[in-house]
Design a protein around this motif. Structure first.
Motif, mmCIF file in Angstrom:
data_model
loop_
_atom_site.group_PDB
_atom_site.id
_atom_site.type_symbol
_atom_site.label_atom_id
_atom_site.label_comp_id
_atom_site.label_asym_id
_atom_site.label_seq_id
_atom_site.Cartn_x
_atom_site.Cartn_y
_atom_site.Cartn_z
ATOM 1 N N GLU A 1 -3.436 -0.955 -4.661
ATOM 2 C CA GLU A 1 -4.354 -0.773 -3.537
ATOM 3 C C GLU A 1 -5.675 -1.497 -3.804
ATOM 4 O O GLU A 1 -6.237 -2.131 -2.915
ATOM 5 C CB GLU A 1 -4.618 0.719 -3.300
ATOM 6 C CG GLU A 1 -3.439 1.453 -2.705
ATOM 7 C CD GLU A 1 -3.720 2.927 -2.491
ATOM 8 O OE1 GLU A 1 -4.869 3.368 -2.739
ATOM 9 O OE2 GLU A 1 -2.793 3.644 -2.086
ATOM 10 N N HIS A 2 -6.153 -1.388 -5.041
ATOM 11 C CA HIS A 2 -7.414 -2.038 -5.407
ATOM 12 C C HIS A 2 -7.299 -3.556 -5.261
ATOM 13 O O HIS A 2 -8.222 -4.212 -4.755
ATOM 14 C CB HIS A 2 -7.796 -1.654 -6.844
ATOM 15 C CG HIS A 2 -9.056 -2.327 -7.313
ATOM 16 N ND1 HIS A 2 -10.299 -1.982 -6.819
ATOM 17 C CD2 HIS A 2 -9.261 -3.343 -8.200
ATOM 18 C CE1 HIS A 2 -11.210 -2.752 -7.387
ATOM 19 N NE2 HIS A 2 -10.614 -3.577 -8.230
ATOM 20 N N LEU B 1 0.810 -1.216 0.000
ATOM 21 C CA LEU B 1 0.000 0.000 0.000
ATOM 22 C C LEU B 1 0.845 1.268 0.000
ATOM 23 O O LEU B 1 0.311 2.359 -0.071
ATOM 24 C CB LEU B 1 -0.903 0.017 1.245
ATOM 25 C CG LEU B 1 -1.867 -1.155 1.362
ATOM 26 C CD1 LEU B 1 -2.576 -1.128 2.706
ATOM 27 C CD2 LEU B 1 -2.898 -1.095 0.242
ATOM 28 N N ARG C 1 -9.655 -7.095 10.380
ATOM 29 C CA ARG C 1 -10.103 -5.711 10.653
ATOM 30 C C ARG C 1 -9.736 -5.290 12.076
ATOM 31 O O ARG C 1 -9.234 -4.194 12.293
ATOM 32 C CB ARG C 1 -11.612 -5.606 10.449
ATOM 33 C CG ARG C 1 -11.978 -5.490 8.982
ATOM 34 C CD ARG C 1 -13.424 -5.072 8.780
ATOM 35 N NE ARG C 1 -13.660 -4.827 7.363
ATOM 36 C CZ ARG C 1 -14.739 -5.187 6.708
ATOM 37 N NH1 ARG C 1 -15.703 -5.820 7.328
ATOM 38 N NH2 ARG C 1 -14.888 -4.909 5.427
ATOM 39 N N ARG D 1 -7.421 -4.461 -1.536
ATOM 40 C CA ARG D 1 -8.779 -4.330 -0.995
ATOM 41 C C ARG D 1 -9.701 -5.428 -1.524
ATOM 42 O O ARG D 1 -10.529 -5.976 -0.795
ATOM 43 C CB ARG D 1 -9.342 -2.949 -1.326
ATOM 44 C CG ARG D 1 -8.644 -1.853 -0.540
ATOM 45 C CD ARG D 1 -9.364 -0.522 -0.602
ATOM 46 N NE ARG D 1 -8.643 0.441 0.212
ATOM 47 C CZ ARG D 1 -7.795 1.339 -0.263
ATOM 48 N NH1 ARG D 1 -7.558 1.401 -1.543
ATOM 49 N NH2 ARG D 1 -7.167 2.171 0.545
ATOM 50 N N THR D 2 -9.559 -5.756 -2.809
ATOM 51 C CA THR D 2 -10.375 -6.819 -3.402
ATOM 52 C C THR D 2 -10.057 -8.155 -2.732
ATOM 53 O O THR D 2 -10.958 -8.934 -2.401
ATOM 54 C CB THR D 2 -10.117 -6.921 -4.921
ATOM 55 O OG1 THR D 2 -10.420 -5.669 -5.518
ATOM 56 C CG2 THR D 2 -10.975 -8.001 -5.562
ATOM 57 N N ILE E 1 -8.869 -8.636 0.292
ATOM 58 C CA ILE E 1 -9.406 -8.616 1.653
ATOM 59 C C ILE E 1 -10.899 -8.947 1.643
ATOM 60 O O ILE E 1 -11.389 -9.700 2.481
ATOM 61 C CB ILE E 1 -9.141 -7.241 2.328
ATOM 62 C CG1 ILE E 1 -7.653 -7.126 2.686
ATOM 63 C CG2 ILE E 1 -9.998 -7.052 3.573
ATOM 64 C CD1 ILE E 1 -7.221 -5.763 3.177
ATOM 65 N N ASP E 2 -11.612 -8.415 0.656
ATOM 66 C CA ASP E 2 -13.057 -8.670 0.567
ATOM 67 C C ASP E 2 -13.381 -10.135 0.250
ATOM 68 O O ASP E 2 -14.509 -10.583 0.468
ATOM 69 C CB ASP E 2 -13.702 -7.766 -0.497
ATOM 70 C CG ASP E 2 -13.758 -6.309 -0.041
ATOM 71 O OD1 ASP E 2 -13.681 -6.076 1.184
ATOM 72 O OD2 ASP E 2 -13.851 -5.414 -0.900
#
Length: 198
Positions: free
Chosen positions: A137-138, A116, A156, A141-142, A144-145
């Motif tokens: 970054e995307h 990051l 989290r 985040r993807t 992690i989801d």
């Protein structure tokens, strides 16, 4: 004992004050003359106390000892920054210790942080660099989801809310071992999703 009692002062409190003054004087001697004998005395006094401080914060004995030594090495290097008018030697040294502990915990808790961040210092980012950073970054985040709800929960709490393992265990009502296991599996899953080597 080198501590001397001031005239008319009660013995108890004065010894402590004199000890504090002596520790400050040792730090000043290290700063001004690179006094190795003064450093050896400070090391002998503070190293075990620092180790205990780190262990009370949850560190294993070996890691606590290493960080205590790193703290004292920093004391040697940074002694010139010490101002006895602003803080006692003990306060100054334990401030260094706390900062090193925070850095150490951050390194442990954020193993994928490099994904990051751009290393610094660097040349100004070009438009293509910005695109790559945004894509990176995307991707994180993807990934992690895509974690399971249980794994996402511990990720989290640990990485975003900055909670230690023991607090997460209390919040979720789970054994400490389960929390550690979920975090480890979540990080392995993230590495797999991001194409990193396991």
């Amino acid at each position: 004992m080198s501590a001397r009692r001031a005239k008319g002062a009660p013995a108890g409190g004065c010894v402590i004050m004199t000890e504090k003054a002596e520790q400050s004087a040792r730090l000043v001697a290290i700063a001004q003359q690179a006094d190795k004998a003064a450093f050896a005395e400070l090391f002998g006094y503070f190293a075990p106390r620092l180790k205990g401080f780190f262990m009370r914060g949850g560190m294993a004995a070996g890691q606590a000892e290493e960080l205590a030594q790193e703290t004292m090495l920093m004391v040697w290097r940074k002694a010139a920054l010490y101002d006895p008018a602003k803080a006692s030697a003990s306060t100054w040294i334990f401030t260094i210790a706390r900062n090193l502990r925070v850095d150490s915990v951050r390194r442990e808790r954020y193993p994928a942080q490099h994904l990051l961040e751009d290393p610094a210092p660097e040349l100004p980012a070009s438009p293509s660099d910005e695109v790559l950073r945004t894509e990176s970054e995307h991707r994180v985040r993807t990934a992690i989801d895509l974690l399971s709800a249980d794994q996402l929960n511990v990720i989290r709490l640990h990485y975003f809310d900055d909670k230690p393992h023991s607090e997460i265990a209390k919040v979720l009502g789970l054994p400490l071992g389960t929390v550690k296991s979920r975090l480890r599996l979540a990080m392995q899953r993230l590495r797999g999703l991001l194409g990193e080597e396991q």
